[in-house]
Design an enzyme around this catalytic site. Sequence first.
Site, mmCIF file in Angstrom:
data_model
loop_
_atom_site.group_PDB
_atom_site.id
_atom_site.type_symbol
_atom_site.label_atom_id
_atom_site.label_comp_id
_atom_site.label_asym_id
_atom_site.label_seq_id
_atom_site.Cartn_x
_atom_site.Cartn_y
_atom_site.Cartn_z
ATOM 1 N N GLY A 89 -8.301 8.549 2.886
ATOM 2 C CA GLY A 89 -9.486 7.745 2.591
ATOM 3 C C GLY A 89 -9.336 6.290 2.997
ATOM 4 O O GLY A 89 -8.253 5.714 2.917
ATOM 5 N N MET A 130 -3.360 13.540 -6.477
ATOM 6 C CA MET A 130 -2.223 14.454 -6.237
ATOM 7 C C MET A 130 -2.628 15.904 -6.464
ATOM 8 O O MET A 130 -1.818 16.716 -6.890
ATOM 9 C CB MET A 130 -1.047 14.101 -7.170
ATOM 10 C CG MET A 130 -0.513 12.699 -6.957
ATOM 11 S SD MET A 130 0.601 12.180 -8.268
ATOM 12 C CE MET A 130 -0.538 11.636 -9.523
ATOM 13 N N VAL A 135 -7.745 -39.777 34.095
ATOM 14 C CA VAL A 135 -6.988 -38.652 33.527
ATOM 15 C C VAL A 135 -5.505 -39.010 33.458
ATOM 16 O O VAL A 135 -4.829 -38.780 32.453
ATOM 17 C CB VAL A 135 -7.196 -37.386 34.390
ATOM 18 C CG1 VAL A 135 -6.425 -36.220 33.814
ATOM 19 C CG2 VAL A 135 -8.675 -37.053 34.494
ATOM 20 N N ASP A 138 6.732 2.119 -0.805
ATOM 21 C CA ASP A 138 6.870 3.566 -0.720
ATOM 22 C C ASP A 138 5.890 4.165 0.282
ATOM 23 O O ASP A 138 5.229 3.447 1.030
ATOM 24 C CB ASP A 138 6.810 4.226 -2.098
ATOM 25 C CG ASP A 138 5.557 3.874 -2.858
ATOM 26 O OD1 ASP A 138 5.591 3.850 -4.087
ATOM 27 O OD2 ASP A 138 4.532 3.603 -2.203
ATOM 28 N N GLY A 150 0.914 1.972 -3.470
ATOM 29 C CA GLY A 150 -0.403 2.372 -2.979
ATOM 30 C C GLY A 150 -1.428 2.248 -4.094
ATOM 31 O O GLY A 150 -1.103 2.429 -5.272
ATOM 32 N N GLY A 151 -2.660 1.912 -3.730
ATOM 33 C CA GLY A 151 -3.734 1.857 -4.732
ATOM 34 C C GLY A 151 -3.476 0.790 -5.768
ATOM 35 O O GLY A 151 -3.190 -0.356 -5.440
ATOM 36 N N PRO A 206 -5.853 1.453 -1.050
ATOM 37 C CA PRO A 206 -5.771 2.850 -0.625
ATOM 38 C C PRO A 206 -5.339 3.054 0.820
ATOM 39 O O PRO A 206 -5.225 4.191 1.254
ATOM 40 C CB PRO A 206 -7.202 3.346 -0.828
ATOM 41 C CG PRO A 206 -8.053 2.139 -0.707
ATOM 42 C CD PRO A 206 -7.238 0.966 -1.160
ATOM 43 N N THR A 234 -7.906 1.236 -6.373
ATOM 44 C CA THR A 234 -7.327 2.561 -6.535
ATOM 45 C C THR A 234 -7.995 3.552 -5.586
ATOM 46 O O THR A 234 -9.117 3.329 -5.110
ATOM 47 C CB THR A 234 -7.456 3.018 -8.005
ATOM 48 O OG1 THR A 234 -6.682 4.207 -8.171
ATOM 49 C CG2 THR A 234 -8.904 3.280 -8.396
ATOM 50 N N ALA A 235 -7.265 4.640 -5.284
ATOM 51 C CA ALA A 235 -7.770 5.619 -4.303
ATOM 52 C C ALA A 235 -9.166 6.097 -4.663
ATOM 53 O O ALA A 235 -10.015 6.253 -3.785
ATOM 54 C CB ALA A 235 -6.805 6.805 -4.217
ATOM 55 N N LYS A 287 8.310 8.287 -1.439
ATOM 56 C CA LYS A 287 8.324 9.558 -2.170
ATOM 57 C C LYS A 287 7.328 10.476 -1.503
ATOM 58 O O LYS A 287 6.231 10.070 -1.178
ATOM 59 C CB LYS A 287 7.845 9.360 -3.600
ATOM 60 C CG LYS A 287 8.755 8.557 -4.451
ATOM 61 C CD LYS A 287 8.158 8.532 -5.823
ATOM 62 C CE LYS A 287 8.594 7.297 -6.567
ATOM 63 N NZ LYS A 287 7.747 7.042 -7.707
HETATM 64 N N1 SAH Z 1 -1.576 4.318 -7.497
HETATM 65 C C1 SAH Z 1 -2.351 5.059 -6.541
HETATM 66 C C2 SAH Z 1 -2.244 6.549 -6.741
HETATM 67 C C3 SAH Z 1 -0.872 7.102 -6.516
HETATM 68 S S1 SAH Z 1 -0.825 8.824 -6.759
HETATM 69 C C4 SAH Z 1 -3.814 4.622 -6.616
HETATM 70 O O1 SAH Z 1 -4.185 3.869 -7.522
HETATM 71 O O2 SAH Z 1 -4.566 5.010 -5.749
HETATM 72 C C5 SAH Z 1 -0.970 9.400 -5.106
HETATM 73 C C6 SAH Z 1 -2.298 10.081 -4.902
HETATM 74 O O3 SAH Z 1 -3.319 9.117 -4.742
HETATM 75 C C7 SAH Z 1 -2.354 10.931 -3.683
HETATM 76 O O4 SAH Z 1 -1.782 12.212 -3.894
HETATM 77 C C8 SAH Z 1 -3.850 11.048 -3.458
HETATM 78 O O5 SAH Z 1 -4.410 11.971 -4.347
HETATM 79 C C9 SAH Z 1 -4.313 9.664 -3.894
HETATM 80 N N2 SAH Z 1 -4.483 8.765 -2.755
HETATM 81 C C10 SAH Z 1 -3.862 7.607 -2.538
HETATM 82 N N3 SAH Z 1 -4.302 7.019 -1.412
HETATM 83 C C11 SAH Z 1 -5.228 7.841 -0.902
HETATM 84 C C12 SAH Z 1 -6.066 7.814 0.247
HETATM 85 N N4 SAH Z 1 -6.011 6.802 1.114
HETATM 86 N N5 SAH Z 1 -6.916 8.835 0.461
HETATM 87 C C13 SAH Z 1 -6.976 9.864 -0.391
HETATM 88 N N6 SAH Z 1 -6.224 9.941 -1.489
HETATM 89 C C14 SAH Z 1 -5.372 8.956 -1.757
#
Ligand code: SAH
Length: 480
Positions: free
Chosen positions: A411, A382, A23, A247, A300-301, A224, A330-331, A269
Site C-alpha cells: 500500500g 499480518m 564584465v 527493519d 514501519g507505520g 507505510p 499506520t498501514a 524481521k
Molecule cells: N507498525 C505498522 C504495522 C506493523 S505489522 C503500522 O503501523 O503500519 C506489519 C503489517 O502491517 C504487515 O503484515 C501488513 O499487514 C501491514 N502493512 C505495513 N505496511 C503495509 C503496506 N505498505 N501495505 C500493506 N500492508 C502493510
Amino acid sequence: MRYLPLFFDLQQQSCLLLGAGEVATRKLALLREAGARVEIVARELSPEIQAQLDDGTVIHRAETFAEAQLDGKVLVICATDDAALNARVADAAKARQIPVNVVDDPAQCSVIVPAIIDRDPVTVAVSSAGTSPVLARWIRSRIESLLPPSLGALARFMGSKRPAVKAALAEVGARRRFWERFLDSAIPNQLAAGQVTQAEAAFTAQLAGTPSHQGRVVLIGAGPGSPDLLTFRALQRLQEADVIVHDRLVPEAIVALARRDAERIYVGKCRDAHSVPQAEIGALLVRLAQEGKIVARLKGGDPFIFGRGGEEAQVLANAQIPFEIVPGITAAAGCAAFAGIPLTHRDHAQSVRFITGHTQNGQLDLDWAHLAHGRETLVFYMGLGATRTICQSLIAHGLPAHTPAALVEHGTTARQSVRLGTLRTLPDLIDGAASPSLLIIGEVAALHAQLAWFEGNPDAAPAFRAESEQRRACGLAEAA
Ligand code: SAH
C-alpha cells in the site's frame, strides 16, 4: 552532477584575466575578494581598473595575449568580447591543465563561476551548470533573504570556540549535539544583536552544563512505505541520529534520508522468521544509548500499532534511557487512503477495528462472535497467510458472505495493488499476493470501485485498471 563544486583557495595565487571591460571589472573584483594576485591582458584599461593598479596585487601584464603569460597561473578568466581570442586562450590553458573560465561560454570552460552568497566565512555557491544563470541568480536572491547578515559573525564565533568545545567534550557525537543545541539557543540572536558579552557568558554556561555522554532513543514511525508520508518530525529526528536501527518494512529510500555518516543496523524481521529476537533489539537500543549515541529506531507505520514500540519503550524506561515516540501513518490509514477505502463512513461503518492476523502455531485465536457484528470495518494486519481462515470464521459467526473485502498489497507505494472481493471470493483472489498486505473487511471496501484514485506506477495504470475491474466484477457479482 555535471560539475563538482569546490572552493578554491586563491590567497596570494596568481591568476590571468583577459579583458578590461565591464564584465572583466566584475571578475577582477571577485578575484581580489578571494585574495588573488591578478595579471590583466587588455588593450585598454577602464579608469576603474586603472585605479586598482596601485597596491601591487593587480598588474597590467600586456596588451595582447601570449602563451608565456600562462606560466605560474592557477586560474585563467577570459572576459573579452572576442570569441576567437577567448577560445584560443581557453585551449592554451587547458593544454597546460590550468582551470579556465570563459564568461558566458560554458562549452569553453573547464570551471564555471557560481552565483555567490557571501557571508564570509560562510559562502554559498549556486550553479545551474551554465543552463540558466538567471535561474541561479534568482535562487541566490532567495537564499540571500534567508541568511542573516550576522551569519559571518556567528561562524567566526563558532570557529573561535571550537578548541574549547573539543577540550570539554571528547566524543565527536557529543560535540555535534552541543553545536546543534547552540544553534537552537538564544546565543546566535545575541550575537546578531551585538550582545557579545551576554553571548560569551551564555556559551560558557551552556558548555559547562553539557554532559559529555547523553544518548537517547527515538522510536520513529516511518509510515507505510512512501517516503513522503514521513512526518517532518520523523525526518528531523532521523537526520539528527548517530545510529539508525531499522527493519524490513522500512524502505531503503527512507533509511537513505539519514545522515550519510550515521551507522545503519538492520534488524529486519520476516513473517515467521525473526532475524533478530525482540529482546536483542531492546538490549541493542539500550547499549547504543548508553554509549552516548542518538539512536533512531525506525519502524514501519506507527511504532505503537503492531510495531512492538510499546515493548521497546518499556525496555528503555526500565533502563532509564531517555526516549521519544514519533508517530507515523499506520498501514490502515495509508492503505485506506491510497486504495480509496474510507475506514469509517456514515452509511456503512460506525467504527473501525485494527486486528492482528498473525498466527501462533498456525492458530488464530480471536473472539469471532464479537468481530462479526457488521457496520464496522475490520482491518487485519499480518493477516495475509490467514486470509481464508479469517473470511471463513467471520461467515461462520454470522457476517454475510457477500460482505466486501479487500487486500491491499504494498500500500501507498508504486507497487500497490488492490484485490477486491467478498468474504466468500477474496481467499481465491489472492494467489501470488506478497507481504506486506493488509486485509480490509466491511461495506466500505466496496467503495474502492468508486474512490480508487492511486494506481501506483503510472506506466502500469491501464493494466492495473483492467485487472482490478475484472476482480471487481467477479468479487462483487455475488453481492449484487
Ligand atoms: N507498525 C505498522 C504495522 C506493523 S505489522 C503500522 O503501523 O503500519 C506489519 C503489517 O502491517 C504487515 O503484515 C501488513 O499487514 C501491514 N502493512 C505495513 N505496511 C503495509 C503496506 N505498505 N501495505 C500493506 N500492508 C502493510
